[in-house]
Scaffold this motif. Structure first.
Motif, PDB file in Angstrom:
ATOM      1  N   ASP A   1       0.828  -1.203   0.000  1.00 20.06           N
ATOM      2  CA  ASP A   1       0.000   0.000   0.000  1.00 20.06           C
ATOM      3  C   ASP A   1       0.869   1.263   0.000  1.00 20.06           C
ATOM      4  O   ASP A   1       0.523   2.253  -0.643  1.00 20.06           O
ATOM      5  N   ALA A   2       1.997   1.204   0.685  1.00 16.29           N
ATOM      6  CA  ALA A   2       2.955   2.312   0.607  1.00 16.29           C
ATOM      7  C   ALA A   2       3.453   2.473  -0.829  1.00 16.29           C
ATOM      8  O   ALA A   2       3.592   3.589  -1.348  1.00 16.29           O
ATOM      9  N   ASP A   3       3.711   1.359  -1.478  1.00 12.33           N
ATOM     10  CA  ASP A   3       4.129   1.378  -2.880  1.00 12.33           C
ATOM     11  C   ASP A   3       3.088   2.080  -3.744  1.00 12.33           C
ATOM     12  O   ASP A   3       3.432   2.838  -4.663  1.00 12.33           O
ATOM     13  N   ARG A   4       1.822   1.847  -3.451  1.00 10.80           N
ATOM     14  CA  ARG A   4       0.745   2.479  -4.236  1.00 10.80           C
ATOM     15  C   ARG A   4       0.740   3.995  -4.049  1.00 10.80           C
ATOM     16  O   ARG A   4       0.531   4.741  -5.002  1.00 10.80           O
ATOM     17  N   ILE A   5       0.942   4.438  -2.816  1.00 17.51           N
ATOM     18  CA  ILE A   5       1.047   5.892  -2.604  1.00 17.51           C
ATOM     19  C   ILE A   5       2.261   6.433  -3.365  1.00 17.51           C
ATOM     20  O   ILE A   5       2.194   7.475  -4.018  1.00 17.51           O
ATOM     21  N   GLY A   6       3.366   5.688  -3.299  1.00 16.10           N
ATOM     22  CA  GLY A   6       4.582   6.119  -3.998  1.00 16.10           C
ATOM     23  C   GLY A   6       4.360   6.246  -5.496  1.00 16.10           C
ATOM     24  O   GLY A   6       4.760   7.247  -6.112  1.00 16.10           O
ATOM     25  N   ARG A   7       3.698   5.260  -6.077  1.00 18.32           N
ATOM     26  CA  ARG A   7       3.449   5.299  -7.524  1.00 18.32           C
ATOM     27  C   ARG A   7       2.451   6.390  -7.891  1.00 18.32           C
ATOM     28  O   ARG A   7       2.610   7.081  -8.904  1.00 18.32           O
ATOM     29  N   ALA A   8       1.412   6.550  -7.060  1.00 19.15           N
ATOM     30  CA  ALA A   8       0.405   7.572  -7.357  1.00 19.15           C
ATOM     31  C   ALA A   8       0.983   8.985  -7.215  1.00 19.15           C
ATOM     32  O   ALA A   8       0.584   9.907  -7.924  1.00 19.15           O
ATOM     33  N   SER A   9       1.933   9.131  -6.299  1.00 19.59           N
ATOM     34  CA  SER A   9       2.488  10.458  -6.032  1.00 19.59           C
ATOM     35  C   SER A   9       3.786  10.721  -6.799  1.00 19.59           C
ATOM     36  O   SER A   9       4.277  11.854  -6.810  1.00 19.59           O
ATOM     37  N   GLY A  10       4.371   9.674  -7.384  1.00 18.70           N
ATOM     38  CA  GLY A  10       5.649   9.842  -8.066  1.00 18.70           C
ATOM     39  C   GLY A  10       6.791  10.130  -7.109  1.00 18.70           C
ATOM     40  O   GLY A  10       7.670  10.951  -7.390  1.00 18.70           O
ATOM     41  N   VAL A  11       6.785   9.434  -5.974  1.00 19.40           N
ATOM     42  CA  VAL A  11       7.834   9.596  -4.948  1.00 19.40           C
ATOM     43  C   VAL A  11       8.163   8.212  -4.382  1.00 19.40           C
ATOM     44  O   VAL A  11       7.504   7.230  -4.682  1.00 19.40           O
ATOM     45  N   ARG A  12       9.230   8.159  -3.565  1.00 19.71           N
ATOM     46  CA  ARG A  12       9.597   6.903  -2.924  1.00 19.71           C
ATOM     47  C   ARG A  12       9.358   7.025  -1.432  1.00 19.71           C
ATOM     48  O   ARG A  12       9.856   7.959  -0.780  1.00 19.71           O
ATOM     49  N   LEU A  13       8.598   6.087  -0.888  1.00 21.44           N
ATOM     50  CA  LEU A  13       8.332   6.069   0.552  1.00 21.44           C
ATOM     51  C   LEU A  13       9.351   5.142   1.200  1.00 21.44           C
ATOM     52  O   LEU A  13       9.391   3.953   0.906  1.00 21.44           O
ATOM     53  N   SER A  14      10.168   5.696   2.081  1.00 23.67           N
ATOM     54  CA  SER A  14      11.158   4.881   2.779  1.00 23.67           C
ATOM     55  C   SER A  14      10.663   4.602   4.189  1.00 23.67           C
ATOM     56  O   SER A  14      10.372   5.528   4.960  1.00 23.67           O
ATOM     57  N   ILE A  15      10.527   3.304   4.505  1.00 22.23           N
ATOM     58  CA  ILE A  15       9.963   2.887   5.791  1.00 22.23           C
ATOM     59  C   ILE A  15      11.067   2.308   6.674  1.00 22.23           C
ATOM     60  O   ILE A  15      11.786   1.395   6.252  1.00 22.23           O
ATOM     61  N   VAL A  16      11.222   2.840   7.863  1.00 20.44           N
ATOM     62  CA  VAL A  16      12.154   2.283   8.843  1.00 20.44           C
ATOM     63  C   VAL A  16      11.410   1.161   9.571  1.00 20.44           C
ATOM     64  O   VAL A  16      10.540   1.423  10.400  1.00 20.44           O
ATOM     65  N   LEU A  17      11.759  -0.085   9.234  1.00 23.15           N
ATOM     66  CA  LEU A  17      10.982  -1.225   9.742  1.00 23.15           C
ATOM     67  C   LEU A  17      10.905  -1.241  11.266  1.00 23.15           C
ATOM     68  O   LEU A  17       9.877  -1.612  11.841  1.00 23.15           O
ATOM     69  N   ALA A  18      12.007  -0.853  11.904  1.00 22.23           N
ATOM     70  CA  ALA A  18      12.042  -0.880  13.372  1.00 22.23           C
ATOM     71  C   ALA A  18      11.049   0.098  13.981  1.00 22.23           C
ATOM     72  O   ALA A  18      10.651  -0.047  15.144  1.00 22.23           O
ATOM     73  N   ASP A  19      10.640   1.093  13.206  1.00 21.43           N
ATOM     74  CA  ASP A  19       9.687   2.073  13.714  1.00 21.43           C
ATOM     75  C   ASP A  19       8.232   1.679  13.474  1.00 21.43           C
ATOM     76  O   ASP A  19       7.311   2.346  13.961  1.00 21.43           O
ATOM     77  N   VAL A  20       7.996   0.609  12.689  1.00 20.76           N
ATOM     78  CA  VAL A  20       6.617   0.172  12.421  1.00 20.76           C
ATOM     79  C   VAL A  20       6.008  -0.350  13.723  1.00 20.76           C
ATOM     80  O   VAL A  20       6.555  -1.267  14.345  1.00 20.76           O
ATOM     81  N   PRO A  21       4.898   0.236  14.136  1.00 19.57           N
ATOM     82  CA  PRO A  21       4.324  -0.128  15.439  1.00 19.57           C
ATOM     83  C   PRO A  21       3.681  -1.520  15.435  1.00 19.57           C
ATOM     84  O   PRO A  21       2.887  -1.827  14.556  1.00 19.57           O
ATOM     85  N   LEU A  22       4.069  -2.329  16.412  1.00 22.03           N
ATOM     86  CA  LEU A  22       3.466  -3.648  16.586  1.00 22.03           C
ATOM     87  C   LEU A  22       2.745  -3.693  17.918  1.00 22.03           C
ATOM     88  O   LEU A  22       3.151  -3.047  18.882  1.00 22.03           O
ATOM     89  N   SER A  23       1.692  -4.492  17.980  1.00 24.99           N
ATOM     90  CA  SER A  23       1.045  -4.740  19.266  1.00 24.99           C
ATOM     91  C   SER A  23       1.941  -5.641  20.098  1.00 24.99           C
ATOM     92  O   SER A  23       2.835  -6.319  19.566  1.00 24.99           O
ATOM     93  N   GLY A  24       1.709  -5.667  21.402  1.00 21.58           N
ATOM     94  CA  GLY A  24       2.460  -6.583  22.260  1.00 21.58           C
ATOM     95  C   GLY A  24       2.307  -8.025  21.798  1.00 21.58           C
ATOM     96  O   GLY A  24       3.276  -8.791  21.753  1.00 21.58           O
ATOM     97  N   GLN A  25       1.070  -8.379  21.405  1.00 20.13           N
ATOM     98  CA  GLN A  25       0.815  -9.747  20.961  1.00 20.13           C
ATOM     99  C   GLN A  25       1.591 -10.072  19.680  1.00 20.13           C
ATOM    100  O   GLN A  25       2.093 -11.180  19.523  1.00 20.13           O
ATOM    101  N   ALA A  26       1.651  -9.109  18.753  1.00 18.71           N
ATOM    102  CA  ALA A  26       2.392  -9.340  17.516  1.00 18.71           C
ATOM    103  C   ALA A  26       3.888  -9.378  17.790  1.00 18.71           C
ATOM    104  O   ALA A  26       4.620 -10.210  17.235  1.00 18.71           O
ATOM    105  N   LEU A  27       4.338  -8.473  18.667  1.00 19.97           N
ATOM    106  CA  LEU A  27       5.769  -8.400  18.990  1.00 19.97           C
ATOM    107  C   LEU A  27       6.275  -9.752  19.497  1.00 19.97           C
ATOM    108  O   LEU A  27       7.362 -10.205  19.124  1.00 19.97           O
ATOM    109  N   ALA A  28       5.452 -10.410  20.325  1.00 21.90           N
ATOM    110  CA  ALA A  28       5.845 -11.698  20.896  1.00 21.90           C
ATOM    111  C   ALA A  28       5.978 -12.777  19.822  1.00 21.90           C
ATOM    112  O   ALA A  28       6.583 -13.816  20.053  1.00 21.90           O
ATOM    113  N   ARG A  29       5.402 -12.536  18.650  1.00 22.95           N
ATOM    114  CA  ARG A  29       5.453 -13.524  17.574  1.00 22.95           C
ATOM    115  C   ARG A  29       6.334 -13.057  16.413  1.00 22.95           C
ATOM    116  O   ARG A  29       6.276 -13.618  15.318  1.00 22.95           O
TER     117      ARG A  29
END
Lengths: 317, 317
Positions: free
Chosen positions: A215-243
């Motif tokens: 979905d980030a790629d879609r915004i990038g293509r629609a806007s003609g820009v590159r979205l750079s995502i810092v994976l470590a900053d992507v918010p996870l729930s406690g339950q997801a973090l444990a997995r």
């Protein structure tokens, strides 16, 4: 209004208790929109066996059918008003299923403050196909789009990412149970209040339905820009973090679908406004990256290495 | 906006050449409605094997999908603006089918002056289910309804009745071919101009989709009156007339579906206005009965005998 008379009369008419629906007694709904607004209209389909599992609780299926459509309105910054349903049902959707479906739909409609305006019900098909049209409105010219992101903008996401993908694995019996994660898959919460609060603040916005990266790629293509995502900053729930373990785990979260969080961009000068929108809408938001020249998306790990995978998310073949 | 990327990009995006559709690139359509009008919204579903035959020409299926929805708008006196589609397709709807479907849809959209705003496409289901939402508008408070017929009103119908039922028999191979009748079944013409012209004139209106008698019964029940139909006055085409014999034949015409003509009531003082509306919309109308006290419908033969059958038309079980 065609279809299954008794189902409509006994279950759907009581739900359609708004003047626009005309008691489902006319050929169409009639609604007086708020003066001078733009209308926002979307239609999404859930097919049994494709988008939900035959054994899913019918009330949850109804919730999801409404929620995925309202999530599209949320992504545009719209306030929902009414919905129309197109239900194509098979023999598997028996009386008990239909009753539970409509009860769940009623609860969801009340929760999200949206009215039932009408639609159509047909029977005698092989496997259920459920369509829903949602109608909402925005201030004129204020609808958000995917195409407005600029180089230098911040990239933000609401809530937590990857929960629904883990929930799907649980629903499929592929992972140990967890009611929070399963619920995130079955009963998504469209970020309506946040979307409305972001009008005039976000430069681009969409809902994360097929996976954060795609979905980030879609915004990038629609806007003609590159979205750079810092994976470590992507918010996870406690339950997801444990997995979730390491880069591979983070990529699994960031390429799973059905989160229905909002992914949006805004100028760095608007950080205070984004925070205020988050507070006003009681929705957590996290800054997860930045917009650069280029096109598409890049996922960067802790070492600063671009580890963008070939498969970005759920691709409709 | 989910689904079948290539189909959408190559076939649907070119069709969605209106600003409201945003190139199908956003999560929803955005439309600025004409100021101060009421919106009229409907959603009808056509299922393969139920509402159309697997062998029907795909362009005709597209035409019918649009036409049956626009007929609902016509029945409310509305002017159509845009549509959203929910297509659930199986393997039987291959590339050639899809191309022919979209081509036919484009022709129908041009014919009726309506724009493609968006929707959803899903694949991998067993049999096609096609949903369409049509959005239109009327002058405030002017939407027609089924519930306004009064004792003493005239009963009118547009065009001719029973052609589509005969066309269905031809499509099923149960009757000798006739291109006019077959076309009436496959490519109905919603009476949009007449519906719009009847605003402020008709006291009740609906489209004849399930059969003249059953739909008249619905107006009768909604209005709390009895619609008495003089069967001999029901207009037949020359082609239908040649296949219609006696009371039984007339009842067969009057209980067949898919005509998509307008059935409406008006005060006898408005006969000149009804005639003017018919002329302005270039749509023939015929007075076929009168409104009495009671509830429902009565079909009367030449001898003045009530020969209303038990089965009034197409009942969705």
């Amino acid at each position: 209004m065609g279809g299954e008379r008794e189902f409509i009369a006994s279950l759907l008419v009581p739900l359609a208790n708004t003047p626009a629906a005309r008691g489902l007694a006319d050929d169409a709904a009639v609604w007086t929109p708020p003066l001078g607004r733009d209308l926002v209209v979307t239609h999404d389909v859930l097919a049994c066996g494709v988008h939900y599992l035959p054994g899913d609780p019918p009330g949850d299926v109804a919730w999801k059918l409404l929620a995925v459509n309202l999530s599209d309105l949320a992504a545009m910054g719209a306030t929902p008003a009414g919905v129309l349903m197109g239900l194509a049902l098979s023999a598997a959707e028996d009386g008990a299923w239909r009753e539970a479906f409509v009860a769940g739909l009623g609860r969801a409609m009340t929760h999200f403050g949206v009215a039932m305006w009408g639609g159509d019900t047909v029977t005698g098909i092989d496997r259920a196909v459920l369509g829903l049209t949602a109608v909402g409105f925005v201030e004129p010219g204020q609808a958000l789009a995917r195409s407005g992101a600029s180089v230098g903008d911040d990239l933000w996401v609401s809530g937590t990412i990857g929960d629904a993908g883990l929930g799907l694995a649980i629903a499929l019996g592929e992972a140990p149970g967890d009611s929070y994660l399963l619920n995130r898959f079955r009963r998504p919460l469209p970020r309506l209040a946040l979307g409305q609060a972001l009008a005039g603040i976000a430069t681009a916005c969409m809902d994360v339905s097929d996976g954060l990266l795609i979905d980030a790629d879609r915004i990038g293509r629609a806007s003609g820009v590159r979205l750079s995502i810092v994976l470590a900053d992507v918010p996870l729930s406690g339950q997801a973090l444990a997995r979730t373990d390491g880069d591979a785990g983070m990529l699994a979260r960031a390429t799973a679908g059905d989160d229905y969080e909002l992914l949006f961009t805004a100028h760095p000068d608007r950080r205070v406004d984004v925070a205020a929108a988050a507070t006003a809408s009681r929705t957590p938001v996290t800054r997860i990256g930045q917009i650069f020249e280029g096109v598409g998306v890049a996922a960067v790990n802790n070492a600063g290495v671009d580890i963008t995978p070939a498969r970005l998310g759920w691709e409709h073949s």
